[in-house]
Design a protein around this motif. Structure first.
Motif, short mmCIF file in Angstrom:
data_model
loop_
_atom_site.label_atom_id
_atom_site.label_comp_id
_atom_site.label_asym_id
_atom_site.label_seq_id
_atom_site.Cartn_x
_atom_site.Cartn_y
_atom_site.Cartn_z
N ASP A 149 -27.20 54.67 36.29
CA ASP A 149 -26.06 53.78 35.86
C ASP A 149 -27.45 52.90 34.78
OD1 ASP A 149 -28.28 52.23 38.28
OD2 ASP A 149 -26.43 50.46 38.33
N HIS A 150 -28.53 52.61 34.99
CA HIS A 150 -30.04 52.05 34.24
C HIS A 150 -29.97 52.88 33.09
CE1 HIS A 150 -32.58 54.63 36.23
NE2 HIS A 150 -31.91 54.35 37.55
N ARG A 163 -20.24 46.84 47.33
CA ARG A 163 -20.10 48.07 46.66
C ARG A 163 -20.83 49.30 47.09
NH1 ARG A 163 -24.11 49.89 46.60
NH2 ARG A 163 -25.53 49.95 45.38
N TYR A 199 -38.08 51.07 42.51
CA TYR A 199 -36.64 51.04 41.48
C TYR A 199 -37.49 51.11 40.37
CZ TYR A 199 -32.18 50.23 40.00
OH TYR A 199 -31.14 50.66 38.94
N LEU A 219 -34.57 44.73 46.43
CA LEU A 219 -35.30 45.61 46.01
C LEU A 219 -36.30 44.45 45.04
CD1 LEU A 219 -32.22 47.81 44.37
CD2 LEU A 219 -34.31 48.28 45.76
N GLY A 264 -23.12 59.26 41.64
CA GLY A 264 -23.42 58.06 40.71
C GLY A 264 -24.73 57.17 41.06
N ALA A 265 -25.22 58.24 41.49
CA ALA A 265 -26.39 57.09 42.34
C ALA A 265 -27.87 56.82 41.29
CB ALA A 265 -26.68 57.72 43.20
N HIS A 266 -28.09 56.31 40.87
CA HIS A 266 -29.62 55.71 40.40
C HIS A 266 -29.42 56.62 38.31
CE1 HIS A 266 -30.94 56.12 43.96
NE2 HIS A 266 -30.97 57.17 44.12
N ASN A 270 -32.15 46.76 36.44
CA ASN A 270 -30.87 47.75 37.08
C ASN A 270 -29.98 47.84 36.14
OD1 ASN A 270 -30.53 44.92 37.43
ND2 ASN A 270 -29.74 45.84 40.02
N GLY A 271 -29.14 49.02 36.65
CA GLY A 271 -28.13 49.23 35.76
C GLY A 271 -26.57 48.18 35.70
N LEU A 297 -23.60 48.88 37.33
CA LEU A 297 -23.04 49.45 38.46
C LEU A 297 -22.50 48.38 39.72
CD1 LEU A 297 -21.95 51.83 41.22
CD2 LEU A 297 -24.42 52.34 41.64
N ASP A 298 -23.51 47.37 40.14
CA ASP A 298 -22.74 47.03 41.61
C ASP A 298 -21.54 46.03 40.49
OD1 ASP A 298 -24.56 48.74 42.55
OD2 ASP A 298 -26.54 46.55 42.70
N GLY A 333 -27.09 52.39 47.15
CA GLY A 333 -28.05 51.87 46.68
C GLY A 333 -29.28 52.63 46.69
N ALA A 334 -30.36 51.83 46.27
CA ALA A 334 -31.05 52.22 45.48
C ALA A 334 -31.71 53.30 46.45
CB ALA A 334 -32.31 51.63 45.48
#
Ligand code: GLA
Length: 454
Positions: free
Chosen positions: A65-66, A56, A281, A275, A61-63, A217-218, A220-221, A398-399
Protein backbone atom coordinates in the motif's frame (compact mmCIF):
# COMPACT_ATOMS: atom_id res chain seq x y z
CA UNK A 1 -15.68 1.88 -9.30
CA UNK A 2 -18.08 3.50 -6.83
CA UNK A 3 -16.98 6.59 -5.01
CA UNK A 4 -17.81 6.73 -1.33
CA UNK A 5 -19.62 9.93 -0.58
CA UNK A 6 -22.14 8.81 2.07
CA UNK A 7 -21.70 10.61 5.37
CA UNK A 8 -21.30 8.02 8.13
CA UNK A 9 -24.46 8.99 10.01
CA UNK A 10 -26.61 7.99 7.06
CA UNK A 11 -25.28 4.43 7.38
CA UNK A 12 -26.58 4.14 10.90
CA UNK A 13 -29.98 2.47 10.64
CA UNK A 14 -28.89 -0.14 8.20
CA UNK A 15 -25.98 -1.32 10.31
CA UNK A 16 -27.66 -1.39 13.68
CA UNK A 17 -29.95 -4.12 12.32
CA UNK A 18 -26.94 -6.29 11.71
CA UNK A 19 -25.59 -6.02 15.24
CA UNK A 20 -26.84 -9.40 16.43
CA UNK A 21 -26.14 -11.11 13.16
CA UNK A 22 -22.47 -10.16 13.35
CA UNK A 23 -22.12 -11.08 17.07
CA UNK A 24 -19.91 -8.05 17.74
CA UNK A 25 -20.56 -5.84 19.51
CA UNK A 26 -22.91 -7.91 21.63
CA UNK A 27 -25.86 -6.16 23.27
CA UNK A 28 -24.13 -6.58 26.65
CA UNK A 29 -20.92 -4.90 25.45
CA UNK A 30 -22.94 -2.12 23.91
CA UNK A 31 -25.03 -1.56 27.05
CA UNK A 32 -21.96 -1.63 29.31
CA UNK A 33 -20.14 1.04 27.39
CA UNK A 34 -23.19 3.29 27.27
CA UNK A 35 -23.56 2.90 31.03
CA UNK A 36 -19.88 3.79 31.64
CA UNK A 37 -20.13 6.97 29.58
CA UNK A 38 -23.48 7.96 31.09
CA UNK A 39 -21.89 7.71 34.56
CA UNK A 40 -18.77 9.67 33.51
CA UNK A 41 -20.86 12.45 31.96
CA UNK A 42 -23.82 12.49 34.35
CA UNK A 43 -26.24 11.92 31.45
CA UNK A 44 -28.75 9.26 30.48
CA UNK A 45 -27.63 6.19 28.52
CA UNK A 46 -29.93 7.28 25.67
CA UNK A 47 -27.62 10.28 25.07
CA UNK A 48 -24.58 8.06 24.47
CA UNK A 49 -23.49 7.19 20.95
CA UNK A 50 -21.03 4.40 20.25
CA UNK A 51 -18.45 4.23 17.47
CA UNK A 52 -17.95 0.67 16.30
CA UNK A 53 -14.55 0.48 14.59
CA UNK A 54 -13.58 -3.04 13.48
CA UNK A 55 -10.10 -4.51 13.02
CA UNK A 56 -9.07 -5.44 9.50
CA UNK A 57 -7.32 -8.30 7.80
CA UNK A 58 -5.48 -8.12 4.49
CA UNK A 59 -5.58 -11.54 2.83
CA UNK A 60 -3.62 -10.31 -0.22
CA UNK A 61 -1.72 -7.09 -0.85
CA UNK A 62 0.70 -7.06 2.09
CA UNK A 63 3.33 -4.30 2.26
CA UNK A 64 2.44 -2.72 -1.04
CA UNK A 65 0.00 0.00 0.00
CA UNK A 66 2.81 2.44 0.82
CA UNK A 67 4.09 1.97 -2.75
CA UNK A 68 0.71 2.68 -4.35
CA UNK A 69 -0.13 -0.97 -5.01
CA UNK A 70 -3.59 -2.54 -5.09
CA UNK A 71 -4.64 -4.34 -1.91
CA UNK A 72 -7.49 -6.56 -0.76
CA UNK A 73 -8.97 -6.35 2.71
CA UNK A 74 -11.96 -7.02 4.92
CA UNK A 75 -12.89 -6.39 8.52
CA UNK A 76 -13.58 -8.95 11.22
CA UNK A 77 -16.22 -9.06 13.94
CA UNK A 78 -13.86 -7.71 16.62
CA UNK A 79 -12.48 -4.22 17.17
CA UNK A 80 -12.67 -0.96 19.06
CA UNK A 81 -15.74 0.53 20.76
CA UNK A 82 -15.79 4.20 21.70
CA UNK A 83 -18.83 5.40 23.66
CA UNK A 84 -19.16 9.18 23.81
CA UNK A 85 -21.35 12.22 24.37
CA UNK A 86 -20.57 15.77 23.24
CA UNK A 87 -19.10 17.44 26.33
CA UNK A 88 -21.10 20.66 25.93
CA UNK A 89 -17.91 22.75 25.74
CA UNK A 90 -14.42 22.37 24.25
CA UNK A 91 -13.16 19.85 26.84
CA UNK A 92 -12.20 16.28 25.99
CA UNK A 93 -12.23 13.68 28.76
CA UNK A 94 -11.38 10.07 27.97
CA UNK A 95 -11.10 6.84 29.94
CA UNK A 96 -9.92 3.51 28.61
CA UNK A 97 -10.91 -0.07 29.31
CA UNK A 98 -7.26 -1.16 29.01
CA UNK A 99 -5.23 1.86 30.10
CA UNK A 100 -4.88 3.53 33.43
CA UNK A 101 -5.37 7.23 33.90
CA UNK A 102 -7.43 9.69 31.98
CA UNK A 103 -6.79 11.92 29.02
CA UNK A 104 -7.86 15.55 29.17
CA UNK A 105 -7.35 18.29 26.63
CA UNK A 106 -9.33 20.93 24.82
CA UNK A 107 -10.30 20.97 21.15
CA UNK A 108 -9.15 24.62 21.17
CA UNK A 109 -5.54 23.51 21.71
CA UNK A 110 -3.62 23.46 18.46
CA UNK A 111 -2.01 20.02 17.99
CA UNK A 112 1.48 19.46 16.59
CA UNK A 113 3.04 16.26 15.16
CA UNK A 114 4.78 13.93 17.63
CA UNK A 115 7.11 11.89 15.49
CA UNK A 116 8.91 10.18 18.32
CA UNK A 117 6.06 8.25 19.85
CA UNK A 118 7.22 5.38 22.00
CA UNK A 119 5.05 2.65 23.46
CA UNK A 120 2.14 3.60 21.27
CA UNK A 121 0.37 0.26 21.48
CA UNK A 122 -2.71 2.09 22.57
CA UNK A 123 -4.57 -0.75 24.17
CA UNK A 124 -1.95 -2.67 26.14
CA UNK A 125 -0.07 -0.44 28.50
CA UNK A 126 1.53 -3.05 30.75
CA UNK A 127 5.05 -2.30 31.86
CA UNK A 128 4.93 1.47 31.33
CA UNK A 129 4.37 4.16 33.91
CA UNK A 130 1.03 5.89 34.29
CA UNK A 131 2.47 9.02 32.68
CA UNK A 132 3.77 7.03 29.68
CA UNK A 133 0.43 5.36 29.30
CA UNK A 134 -1.46 8.63 29.37
CA UNK A 135 0.89 10.15 26.79
CA UNK A 136 0.70 7.09 24.65
CA UNK A 137 -3.00 6.32 24.36
CA UNK A 138 -4.05 9.96 24.38
CA UNK A 139 -1.98 10.50 21.24
CA UNK A 140 -4.58 8.92 19.00
CA UNK A 141 -7.30 11.32 20.14
CA UNK A 142 -4.92 14.25 19.80
CA UNK A 143 -3.81 12.92 16.42
CA UNK A 144 -7.43 12.84 15.21
CA UNK A 145 -7.86 16.44 16.35
CA UNK A 146 -4.57 17.34 14.62
CA UNK A 147 -5.81 15.81 11.34
CA UNK A 148 -9.14 17.67 11.47
CA UNK A 149 -7.51 20.98 12.45
CA UNK A 150 -4.75 20.75 9.85
CA UNK A 151 -7.34 20.61 7.07
CA UNK A 152 -9.22 23.67 8.31
CA UNK A 153 -12.00 22.11 10.42
CA UNK A 154 -12.82 24.21 13.45
CA UNK A 155 -14.08 22.06 16.33
CA UNK A 156 -16.03 23.61 19.18
CA UNK A 157 -17.35 20.46 20.90
CA UNK A 158 -15.18 18.14 22.93
CA UNK A 159 -16.31 14.66 23.92
CA UNK A 160 -16.59 12.65 27.11
CA UNK A 161 -15.75 9.11 26.10
CA UNK A 162 -14.77 5.59 27.06
CA UNK A 163 -12.72 3.46 24.65
CA UNK A 164 -12.03 -0.26 24.74
CA UNK A 165 -10.63 -2.88 22.39
CA UNK A 166 -11.55 -6.54 21.96
CA UNK A 167 -9.71 -8.42 24.67
CA UNK A 168 -6.18 -9.73 23.89
CA UNK A 169 -6.23 -8.42 20.31
CA UNK A 170 -4.15 -5.26 20.68
CA UNK A 171 -0.78 -4.94 18.91
CA UNK A 172 -1.50 -8.03 16.85
CA UNK A 173 -1.13 -6.71 13.33
CA UNK A 174 -4.90 -6.25 13.07
CA UNK A 175 -4.65 -2.47 12.70
CA UNK A 176 -5.74 -1.54 16.20
CA UNK A 177 -4.06 1.86 15.74
CA UNK A 178 -6.09 2.70 12.63
CA UNK A 179 -9.26 1.40 14.32
CA UNK A 180 -8.60 3.75 17.25
CA UNK A 181 -7.75 6.69 14.98
CA UNK A 182 -10.91 6.17 12.94
CA UNK A 183 -13.00 5.86 16.13
CA UNK A 184 -11.83 9.26 17.43
CA UNK A 185 -12.32 10.89 14.03
CA UNK A 186 -15.91 9.65 13.79
CA UNK A 187 -16.68 10.69 17.38
CA UNK A 188 -15.30 14.23 16.93
CA UNK A 189 -17.11 14.59 13.61
CA UNK A 190 -20.41 13.38 15.06
CA UNK A 191 -20.15 15.69 18.09
CA UNK A 192 -19.36 18.67 15.83
CA UNK A 193 -21.87 17.87 13.07
CA UNK A 194 -19.16 17.46 10.46
CA UNK A 195 -20.57 15.06 7.87
CA UNK A 196 -17.32 13.76 6.34
CA UNK A 197 -17.26 10.91 3.85
CA UNK A 198 -15.29 7.65 4.30
CA UNK A 199 -12.91 8.87 1.58
CA UNK A 200 -12.18 12.03 3.55
CA UNK A 201 -11.67 10.02 6.71
CA UNK A 202 -9.19 7.73 4.93
CA UNK A 203 -7.12 10.84 4.27
CA UNK A 204 -7.59 12.17 7.83
CA UNK A 205 -6.43 8.90 9.34
CA UNK A 206 -3.43 8.98 6.99
CA UNK A 207 -2.56 12.34 8.54
CA UNK A 208 -2.79 10.81 12.03
CA UNK A 209 -0.40 7.99 11.13
CA UNK A 210 2.00 9.64 8.64
CA UNK A 211 2.16 13.22 9.88
CA UNK A 212 1.22 13.09 13.54
CA UNK A 213 2.86 9.76 14.53
CA UNK A 214 5.52 9.60 11.82
CA UNK A 215 4.82 6.05 10.59
CA UNK A 216 5.30 5.90 6.80
CA UNK A 217 2.51 3.42 6.24
CA UNK A 218 -0.03 3.29 3.45
CA UNK A 219 -3.81 3.59 3.49
CA UNK A 220 -4.70 -0.09 3.65
CA UNK A 221 -5.82 -0.19 7.28
CA UNK A 222 -8.22 2.74 7.42
CA UNK A 223 -9.58 2.01 3.93
CA UNK A 224 -10.54 -1.48 5.05
CA UNK A 225 -12.08 -0.18 8.26
CA UNK A 226 -14.09 2.58 6.58
CA UNK A 227 -15.14 0.90 3.33
CA UNK A 228 -15.64 -2.81 3.99
CA UNK A 229 -19.05 -4.44 3.80
CA UNK A 230 -19.98 -7.75 5.34
CA UNK A 231 -19.22 -10.65 3.01
CA UNK A 232 -17.31 -8.62 0.40
CA UNK A 233 -13.65 -8.27 -0.31
CA UNK A 234 -12.60 -4.62 -0.44
CA UNK A 235 -10.19 -3.82 -3.24
CA UNK A 236 -8.31 -0.52 -2.96
CA UNK A 237 -5.94 0.97 -5.50
CA UNK A 238 -3.68 2.88 -3.12
CA UNK A 239 -2.33 5.08 -5.91
CA UNK A 240 -5.57 6.32 -7.48
CA UNK A 241 -7.66 5.76 -4.30
CA UNK A 242 -10.32 4.04 -6.40
CA UNK A 243 -11.95 1.11 -4.70
CA UNK A 244 -14.54 -1.55 -5.29
CA UNK A 245 -16.34 -4.15 -3.23
CA UNK A 246 -15.97 -7.62 -4.71
CA UNK A 247 -19.00 -9.76 -3.96
CA UNK A 248 -18.68 -13.53 -3.79
CA UNK A 249 -21.10 -15.59 -5.86
CA UNK A 250 -24.43 -15.87 -4.02
CA UNK A 251 -24.35 -19.64 -3.66
CA UNK A 252 -21.53 -22.13 -3.68
CA UNK A 253 -21.91 -25.51 -5.39
CA UNK A 254 -23.00 -27.11 -2.09
CA UNK A 255 -25.78 -24.54 -1.72
CA UNK A 256 -24.23 -22.43 1.07
CA UNK A 257 -23.58 -18.73 0.90
CA UNK A 258 -19.84 -18.18 0.70
CA UNK A 259 -19.66 -16.15 3.92
CA UNK A 260 -20.97 -19.22 5.77
CA UNK A 261 -18.48 -21.54 4.06
CA UNK A 262 -15.34 -20.15 5.70
CA UNK A 263 -14.12 -18.81 9.03
CA UNK A 264 -11.17 -16.58 9.74
CA UNK A 265 -8.62 -17.93 12.20
CA UNK A 266 -6.45 -15.56 14.20
CA UNK A 267 -3.46 -17.37 15.68
CA UNK A 268 -1.42 -15.28 18.11
CA UNK A 269 2.36 -15.46 18.45
CA UNK A 270 2.79 -13.85 21.87
CA UNK A 271 5.02 -11.13 20.37
CA UNK A 272 3.77 -7.59 20.83
CA UNK A 273 5.43 -4.41 19.71
CA UNK A 274 3.77 -1.36 18.22
CA UNK A 275 4.92 -0.47 14.71
CA UNK A 276 5.79 3.04 15.77
CA UNK A 277 8.42 1.59 18.12
CA UNK A 278 9.96 -0.68 15.48
CA UNK A 279 12.25 0.85 12.85
CA UNK A 280 11.73 -2.20 10.60
CA UNK A 281 8.58 -0.85 8.98
CA UNK A 282 9.96 2.51 7.87
CA UNK A 283 13.25 0.85 6.80
CA UNK A 284 11.39 -1.47 4.40
CA UNK A 285 9.47 1.48 2.98
CA UNK A 286 12.80 3.26 2.33
CA UNK A 287 14.21 0.14 0.60
CA UNK A 288 11.17 -0.09 -1.70
CA UNK A 289 11.59 3.56 -2.60
CA UNK A 290 15.29 3.12 -3.28
CA UNK A 291 14.49 0.19 -5.60
CA UNK A 292 11.91 2.37 -7.37
CA UNK A 293 14.38 5.25 -7.68
CA UNK A 294 17.04 3.02 -9.29
CA UNK A 295 14.57 1.40 -11.69
CA UNK A 296 13.11 4.75 -12.71
CA UNK A 297 16.60 6.16 -13.21
CA UNK A 298 17.65 3.14 -15.32
CA UNK A 299 14.65 3.71 -17.59
CA UNK A 300 15.32 7.44 -18.03
CA UNK A 301 12.50 8.51 -15.66
CA UNK A 302 14.64 9.81 -12.83
CA UNK A 303 12.32 12.77 -12.18
CA UNK A 304 9.29 10.61 -11.32
CA UNK A 305 8.30 10.12 -7.65
CA UNK A 306 10.16 7.01 -6.43
CA UNK A 307 7.29 4.63 -5.75
CA UNK A 308 7.17 1.11 -7.12
CA UNK A 309 3.69 1.78 -8.53
CA UNK A 310 5.36 4.34 -10.84
CA UNK A 311 7.57 1.61 -12.34
CA UNK A 312 6.07 -0.30 -15.27
CA UNK A 313 6.26 -4.10 -15.03
CA UNK A 314 8.25 -4.16 -18.29
CA UNK A 315 10.75 -1.67 -16.87
CA UNK A 316 11.13 -3.83 -13.77
CA UNK A 317 11.71 -6.96 -15.87
CA UNK A 318 14.27 -5.20 -18.05
CA UNK A 319 16.29 -3.56 -15.29
CA UNK A 320 15.84 -5.74 -12.20
CA UNK A 321 19.28 -7.33 -12.60
CA UNK A 322 20.78 -3.90 -11.80
CA UNK A 323 19.35 -3.97 -8.25
CA UNK A 324 21.49 -5.30 -5.42
CA UNK A 325 19.98 -8.47 -3.87
CA UNK A 326 18.09 -6.88 -0.97
CA UNK A 327 16.43 -4.24 -3.12
CA UNK A 328 15.71 -6.85 -5.80
CA UNK A 329 13.83 -8.94 -3.23
CA UNK A 330 11.73 -5.94 -2.08
CA UNK A 331 10.79 -5.13 -5.69
CA UNK A 332 10.04 -8.78 -6.40
CA UNK A 333 7.64 -8.82 -3.48
CA UNK A 334 5.87 -5.73 -4.79
CA UNK A 335 5.38 -6.96 -8.36
CA UNK A 336 4.50 -10.54 -7.44
CA UNK A 337 2.07 -9.39 -4.72
CA UNK A 338 0.22 -7.10 -7.14
CA UNK A 339 -0.22 -10.11 -9.40
CA UNK A 340 -1.51 -12.25 -6.53
CA UNK A 341 -4.07 -9.57 -5.62
CA UNK A 342 -5.33 -9.54 -9.21
CA UNK A 343 -5.70 -13.33 -9.31
CA UNK A 344 -7.15 -13.38 -5.78
CA UNK A 345 -9.94 -10.97 -6.70
CA UNK A 346 -10.93 -13.26 -9.56
CA UNK A 347 -10.84 -16.32 -7.31
CA UNK A 348 -13.00 -14.53 -4.71
CA UNK A 349 -15.54 -13.35 -7.28
CA UNK A 350 -15.95 -16.90 -8.56
CA UNK A 351 -16.09 -18.45 -5.08
CA UNK A 352 -12.87 -20.44 -5.46
CA UNK A 353 -11.77 -20.47 -1.84
CA UNK A 354 -9.04 -23.08 -2.45
CA UNK A 355 -7.40 -20.91 -5.11
CA UNK A 356 -7.84 -17.83 -2.98
CA UNK A 357 -6.20 -19.63 -0.05
CA UNK A 358 -3.20 -20.81 -2.09
CA UNK A 359 -2.54 -17.22 -3.12
CA UNK A 360 -2.66 -16.10 0.54
CA UNK A 361 -0.06 -18.70 1.49
CA UNK A 362 2.13 -17.67 -1.46
CA UNK A 363 1.82 -14.08 -0.29
CA UNK A 364 2.94 -15.21 3.18
CA UNK A 365 5.97 -16.93 1.69
CA UNK A 366 6.92 -13.84 -0.28
CA UNK A 367 6.68 -11.78 2.91
CA UNK A 368 9.16 -14.19 4.49
CA UNK A 369 11.55 -14.61 1.56
CA UNK A 370 11.34 -11.32 -0.32
CA UNK A 371 10.08 -8.73 2.13
CA UNK A 372 11.86 -10.46 5.06
CA UNK A 373 9.37 -9.17 7.56
CA UNK A 374 8.71 -12.26 9.63
CA UNK A 375 10.49 -13.49 12.72
CA UNK A 376 11.06 -17.03 14.05
CA UNK A 377 7.85 -17.57 16.05
CA UNK A 378 5.62 -16.01 13.38
CA UNK A 379 7.18 -18.14 10.64
CA UNK A 380 6.65 -21.23 12.78
CA UNK A 381 3.01 -20.27 13.34
CA UNK A 382 2.51 -19.72 9.60
CA UNK A 383 3.93 -23.19 8.88
CA UNK A 384 1.73 -24.79 11.54
CA UNK A 385 -1.36 -23.13 10.04
CA UNK A 386 -0.51 -24.50 6.61
CA UNK A 387 -0.64 -28.02 8.07
CA UNK A 388 -3.85 -27.50 10.05
CA UNK A 389 -7.04 -29.33 8.96
CA UNK A 390 -9.29 -27.38 6.61
CA UNK A 391 -6.99 -24.36 6.19
CA UNK A 392 -7.23 -22.83 2.69
CA UNK A 393 -4.35 -20.42 3.20
CA UNK A 394 -2.47 -18.41 5.82
CA UNK A 395 -0.05 -15.50 6.26
CA UNK A 396 1.17 -12.98 8.84
CA UNK A 397 -1.26 -10.24 9.63
CA UNK A 398 -0.16 -6.64 9.14
CA UNK A 399 3.48 -5.72 8.98
CA UNK A 400 4.57 -9.13 10.29
CA UNK A 401 7.10 -8.01 12.87
CA UNK A 402 4.90 -9.25 15.70
CA UNK A 403 1.29 -10.17 16.40
CA UNK A 404 -0.75 -12.86 14.75
CA UNK A 405 -1.18 -14.95 11.62
CA UNK A 406 -4.51 -15.13 9.85
CA UNK A 407 -5.94 -18.10 7.99
CA UNK A 408 -9.05 -18.81 5.94
CA UNK A 409 -10.44 -22.17 7.00
CA UNK A 410 -13.33 -24.41 6.01
CA UNK A 411 -16.07 -23.44 8.50
CA UNK A 412 -16.88 -27.06 9.34
CA UNK A 413 -13.26 -27.75 10.38
CA UNK A 414 -12.44 -24.46 12.10
CA UNK A 415 -12.63 -25.82 15.66
CA UNK A 416 -10.34 -28.75 14.82
CA UNK A 417 -7.90 -26.44 13.09
CA UNK A 418 -7.82 -24.07 16.07
CA UNK A 419 -7.03 -26.93 18.51
CA UNK A 420 -4.34 -28.28 16.22
CA UNK A 421 -2.62 -24.88 15.94
CA UNK A 422 -2.80 -24.24 19.68
CA UNK A 423 -1.25 -27.62 20.54
CA UNK A 424 1.48 -27.46 17.90
CA UNK A 425 2.49 -23.92 18.77
CA UNK A 426 2.66 -24.84 22.45
CA UNK A 427 5.04 -27.71 21.55
CA UNK A 428 7.24 -25.66 19.20
CA UNK A 429 7.30 -22.27 20.94
CA UNK A 430 6.54 -22.93 24.61
CA UNK A 431 8.01 -19.60 25.78
CA UNK A 432 5.90 -17.51 23.44
CA UNK A 433 2.83 -19.72 23.95
CA UNK A 434 3.08 -19.24 27.72
CA UNK A 435 2.47 -15.50 27.25
CA UNK A 436 -0.91 -16.19 25.65
CA UNK A 437 -4.28 -16.58 27.28
CA UNK A 438 -5.14 -20.22 26.42
CA UNK A 439 -8.77 -19.18 25.81
CA UNK A 440 -7.83 -16.69 23.10
CA UNK A 441 -4.53 -18.02 21.70
CA UNK A 442 -6.41 -18.98 18.52
CA UNK A 443 -9.69 -17.25 17.74
CA UNK A 444 -12.34 -18.22 15.22
CA UNK A 445 -13.84 -15.08 13.70
CA UNK A 446 -16.25 -14.01 10.99
CA UNK A 447 -16.08 -11.19 8.49
CA UNK A 448 -17.27 -7.80 9.77
CA UNK A 449 -18.73 -4.56 8.50
CA UNK A 450 -17.43 -0.98 8.22
CA UNK A 451 -16.85 1.54 11.02
CA UNK A 452 -20.01 3.38 12.03
CA UNK A 453 -21.62 5.50 14.73
CA UNK A 454 -24.56 3.94 16.55
C1 GLA B 1 0.59 -2.20 8.57
C2 GLA B 1 0.48 -0.84 7.94
C3 GLA B 1 -0.27 -0.92 6.60
C4 GLA B 1 0.30 -2.00 5.68
C5 GLA B 1 0.48 -3.31 6.46
C6 GLA B 1 1.23 -4.36 5.66
O1 GLA B 1 -0.67 -2.66 8.95
O2 GLA B 1 -0.18 0.05 8.80
O3 GLA B 1 -0.26 0.34 5.97
O4 GLA B 1 1.50 -1.60 5.09
O5 GLA B 1 1.19 -3.12 7.67
O6 GLA B 1 0.51 -4.75 4.57
Amino acid sequence: MPSSSEPFDSQFGDHSKKMDELSWPSKTQFDEIRKMVAEMAGRGTEDVKVVVSPYRICPLGAHIDHQGGTVSAMTINRGILLGFVPSGDSQVLLHSGQFKGEVRFSVDEFQHPRHTVIGSNQVNGSGSSKVDEECSWGNYARGALYALQSRGNHLTQGIIGFICGSEDLDSSGLSSSAAVGVAYLLAFESANNLPLSPTENIEYDRLVENEYLGLRNGILDQSAILLSRYGCLTCMNCKTKEYKLVHPPKFQSHGNQMEKAYKILLAFSGLKQALTTNPGYNNRVAECQEAARLLLHASGNGGVEPLLSNVELTVYEKHKSKLEPTLARRAEHYFSENMRVKKGLEAWASGKLEDFGKLISASGLSSIQNYESGCGPLIELYEILLRAPGVYGARFSGAGFRGCCIAFVDASRATKAASFVKEEYQKRQPDQASKLNPESAVLICDAGDCARVI
